[in-house]
Write a protein that holds these residues in place. Structure first.
Motif, PDB file in Angstrom:
ATOM      1  N   TYR A   1       0.806  -1.217   0.000  1.00  0.00           N
ATOM      2  CA  TYR A   1       0.000   0.000   0.000  1.00  0.00           C
ATOM      3  C   TYR A   1       0.846   1.278   0.000  1.00  0.00           C
ATOM      4  N   SER A   2       2.165   1.148  -0.180  1.00  0.00           N
ATOM      5  CA  SER A   2       3.036   2.319  -0.215  1.00  0.00           C
ATOM      6  C   SER A   2       3.134   2.868  -1.636  1.00  0.00           C
ATOM      7  N   SER A   3       3.891   3.947  -1.798  1.00  0.00           N
ATOM      8  CA  SER A   3       4.019   4.602  -3.105  1.00  0.00           C
ATOM      9  C   SER A   3       5.157   3.989  -3.915  1.00  0.00           C
ATOM     10  N   TRP A   4       4.987   3.965  -5.222  1.00  0.00           N
ATOM     11  CA  TRP A   4       6.031   3.460  -6.117  1.00  0.00           C
ATOM     12  C   TRP A   4       7.165   4.477  -6.249  1.00  0.00           C
ATOM     13  N   GLN A   5       8.400   3.955  -6.354  1.00  0.00           N
ATOM     14  CA  GLN A   5       9.583   4.785  -6.564  1.00  0.00           C
ATOM     15  C   GLN A   5      10.306   4.292  -7.812  1.00  0.00           C
ATOM     16  N   ALA A   6      10.654   5.193  -8.733  1.00  0.00           N
ATOM     17  CA  ALA A   6      11.442   4.824  -9.909  1.00  0.00           C
ATOM     18  C   ALA A   6      12.894   4.637  -9.493  1.00  0.00           C
ATOM     19  N   VAL A   7      13.525   3.555  -9.948  1.00  0.00           N
ATOM     20  CA  VAL A   7      14.918   3.296  -9.557  1.00  0.00           C
ATOM     21  C   VAL A   7      15.881   3.382 -10.739  1.00  0.00           C
ATOM     22  N   ASN A   8      15.364   3.635 -11.949  1.00  0.00           N
ATOM     23  CA  ASN A   8      16.239   3.863 -13.104  1.00  0.00           C
ATOM     24  C   ASN A   8      15.553   4.862 -14.034  1.00  0.00           C
ATOM     25  N   ALA A   9      16.212   5.175 -15.146  1.00  0.00           N
ATOM     26  CA  ALA A   9      15.675   6.191 -16.062  1.00  0.00           C
ATOM     27  C   ALA A   9      14.957   5.595 -17.261  1.00  0.00           C
ATOM     28  N   GLY A  10      14.961   4.255 -17.394  1.00  0.00           N
ATOM     29  CA  GLY A  10      14.304   3.617 -18.529  1.00  0.00           C
ATOM     30  C   GLY A  10      15.227   2.665 -19.256  1.00  0.00           C
ATOM     31  N   GLY A  11      14.649   1.835 -20.114  1.00  0.00           N
ATOM     32  CA  GLY A  11      15.430   0.916 -20.927  1.00  0.00           C
ATOM     33  C   GLY A  11      15.567  -0.484 -20.381  1.00  0.00           C
ATOM     34  N   ALA A  12      15.065  -0.746 -19.181  1.00  0.00           N
ATOM     35  CA  ALA A  12      15.183  -2.072 -18.581  1.00  0.00           C
ATOM     36  C   ALA A  12      14.241  -3.061 -19.258  1.00  0.00           C
ATOM     37  N   THR A  13      14.641  -4.330 -19.266  1.00  0.00           N
ATOM     38  CA  THR A  13      13.805  -5.393 -19.844  1.00  0.00           C
ATOM     39  C   THR A  13      13.432  -6.459 -18.836  1.00  0.00           C
ATOM     40  N   LYS A  14      14.096  -6.473 -17.660  1.00  0.00           N
ATOM     41  CA  LYS A  14      13.803  -7.478 -16.644  1.00  0.00           C
ATOM     42  C   LYS A  14      14.191  -6.920 -15.294  1.00  0.00           C
ATOM     43  N   VAL A  15      13.437  -7.305 -14.242  1.00  0.00           N
ATOM     44  CA  VAL A  15      13.781  -6.931 -12.873  1.00  0.00           C
ATOM     45  C   VAL A  15      13.759  -8.184 -12.003  1.00  0.00           C
ATOM     46  N   VAL A  16      14.700  -8.272 -11.046  1.00  0.00           N
ATOM     47  CA  VAL A  16      14.743  -9.370 -10.091  1.00  0.00           C
ATOM     48  C   VAL A  16      14.929  -8.788  -8.693  1.00  0.00           C
ATOM     49  N   LEU A  17      14.391  -9.478  -7.696  1.00  0.00           N
ATOM     50  CA  LEU A  17      14.493  -9.046  -6.309  1.00  0.00           C
ATOM     51  C   LEU A  17      15.032 -10.174  -5.448  1.00  0.00           C
ATOM     52  N   SER A  18      15.835  -9.821  -4.443  1.00  0.00           N
ATOM     53  CA  SER A  18      16.266 -10.778  -3.423  1.00  0.00           C
ATOM     54  C   SER A  18      16.747 -10.010  -2.207  1.00  0.00           C
ATOM     55  N   GLY A  19      16.159 -10.282  -1.038  1.00  0.00           N
ATOM     56  CA  GLY A  19      16.532  -9.553   0.165  1.00  0.00           C
ATOM     57  C   GLY A  19      16.363  -8.065  -0.061  1.00  0.00           C
ATOM     58  N   ASN A  20      17.418  -7.296   0.166  1.00  0.00           N
ATOM     59  CA  ASN A  20      17.347  -5.857  -0.052  1.00  0.00           C
ATOM     60  C   ASN A  20      17.746  -5.460  -1.467  1.00  0.00           C
ATOM     61  N   TRP A  21      18.196  -6.424  -2.268  1.00  0.00           N
ATOM     62  CA  TRP A  21      18.711  -6.114  -3.610  1.00  0.00           C
ATOM     63  C   TRP A  21      17.601  -6.000  -4.649  1.00  0.00           C
ATOM     64  N   ILE A  22      17.765  -5.028  -5.532  1.00  0.00           N
ATOM     65  CA  ILE A  22      16.925  -4.847  -6.717  1.00  0.00           C
ATOM     66  C   ILE A  22      17.860  -4.879  -7.919  1.00  0.00           C
ATOM     67  N   GLY A  23      17.668  -5.840  -8.811  1.00  0.00           N
ATOM     68  CA  GLY A  23      18.521  -5.953  -9.991  1.00  0.00           C
ATOM     69  C   GLY A  23      17.708  -5.828 -11.267  1.00  0.00           C
ATOM     70  N   TRP A  24      18.322  -5.292 -12.315  1.00  0.00           N
ATOM     71  CA  TRP A  24      17.617  -5.202 -13.590  1.00  0.00           C
ATOM     72  C   TRP A  24      18.589  -5.339 -14.755  1.00  0.00           C
ATOM     73  N   LEU A  25      18.019  -5.764 -15.878  1.00  0.00           N
ATOM     74  CA  LEU A  25      18.750  -5.970 -17.130  1.00  0.00           C
ATOM     75  C   LEU A  25      18.412  -4.831 -18.074  1.00  0.00           C
ATOM     76  N   GLN A  26      19.451  -4.199 -18.627  1.00  0.00           N
ATOM     77  CA  GLN A  26      19.234  -3.039 -19.495  1.00  0.00           C
ATOM     78  C   GLN A  26      20.359  -2.953 -20.516  1.00  0.00           C
TER      79      GLN A  26
END
Length: 261
Positions: free
Chosen positions: A141-166
């Protein structure tokens, strides 16, 4: 206590909390203080450079605070670690002993009165939109935050990590508001995965690489042909020529989990 470590090794938060000091002191050098529930604090001294967090920042257990150094009143690279409660130094015996080994992620034999166990990070959600912008939030129920500027094709999560493919590169953040890191560049990355502090990717030749720790060296775990990688716990799995292979650790022998193409 003083924990031996090479200069530049990552220092993770011992417990979820809020950063209440991050800066320079004459004795402690570059240091961080994190305040936790029930009057507890943890302190991390002698970091090699300015801390990676700022005052007021909420951190998850294991989130990188800075890196081992020898600043301040220090004769060599190490982490000076303290636990305090209500301003007084907290007795850390029998959890730690002189000459003992400290293992990341291992349970600590200490009874923390009035401190309720907590997960490493809140429930985290993430998605990639049609423009390739990765959004993340902690809690449904919280607000979304953008973590990059665009161009990503995949996102993965684990623990505190946020990873993406770009654009064939593997990027990650150790928390929504942390600085982004290039985990694997060169434009040849085709698939990515994270579990705990382990990272993996498949390159354009199908070679699968894995490493433990964002700043450690990559290790090739196959000879090529992979199209997908998945991580869970100590397991590394990949898809190659219609077969499912896996290793129980980076240096373990590979197993054919499901064959037949």
């Amino acid at each position: 206590m003083d924990i031996a470590g090479n200069s530049g090794m990552a220092i993770g938060a011992a417990y979820t909390g809020t950063v209440t000091f991050a800066g320079w002191t004459s004795g402690g050098g570059n240091m961080v203080t994190v305040s936790h529930a029930s009057g507890y604090q943890t302190r991390y001294l002698h970091m090699v450079q300015q801390p990676a967090v700022t005052v007021g920042q909420r951190v998850g257990q294991g989130q990188v605070l800075g890196y081992v150094g020898s600043t301040g009143n220090s004769t060599g690279p190490h982490l000076h670690f303290e636990i305090r409660r209500n301003g007084a130094v907290y007795n850390i015996t029998p959890a730690y002993s002189c000459g003992g080994t400290v293992t990341k992620g291992a349970a600590i034999n200490l009874a923390f009165e009035d401190l309720t166990p907590t997960d490493e990070v809140p429930d985290r959600f993430a998605f990639v939109n049609s423009a390739g912008v990765v959004y993340a939030k902690d809690g449904a129920y919280s607000s979304w935050q953008a973590v990059n500027a665009g161009g990503a094709t995949k996102v993965v999560l684990s623990g505190n990590w946020i990873g993406w493919l770009q654009d064939g590169n593997f990027y990650a953040k150790d928390g929504i508001y942390a600085p982004w890191l290039t985990i694997a560049g060169g434009g040849q990355v085709r698939d990515i995965a994270i579990t705990g502090n382990r990272f993996a990717f498949v390159n354009s030749a199908g070679v699968l690489y894995a490493k433990d720790g964002a700043y450690s060296s990559w290790q090739a775990v196959n000879s090529g042909g992979a199209t997908k990688v998945a991580l869970s716990g100590n397991w590394i799995g990949w898809l190659q020529d219609g077969n499912f292979y896996a290793k129980d650790g980076i240096y373990a022998p590979w197993l054919t989990i499901a064959g037949g193409g």
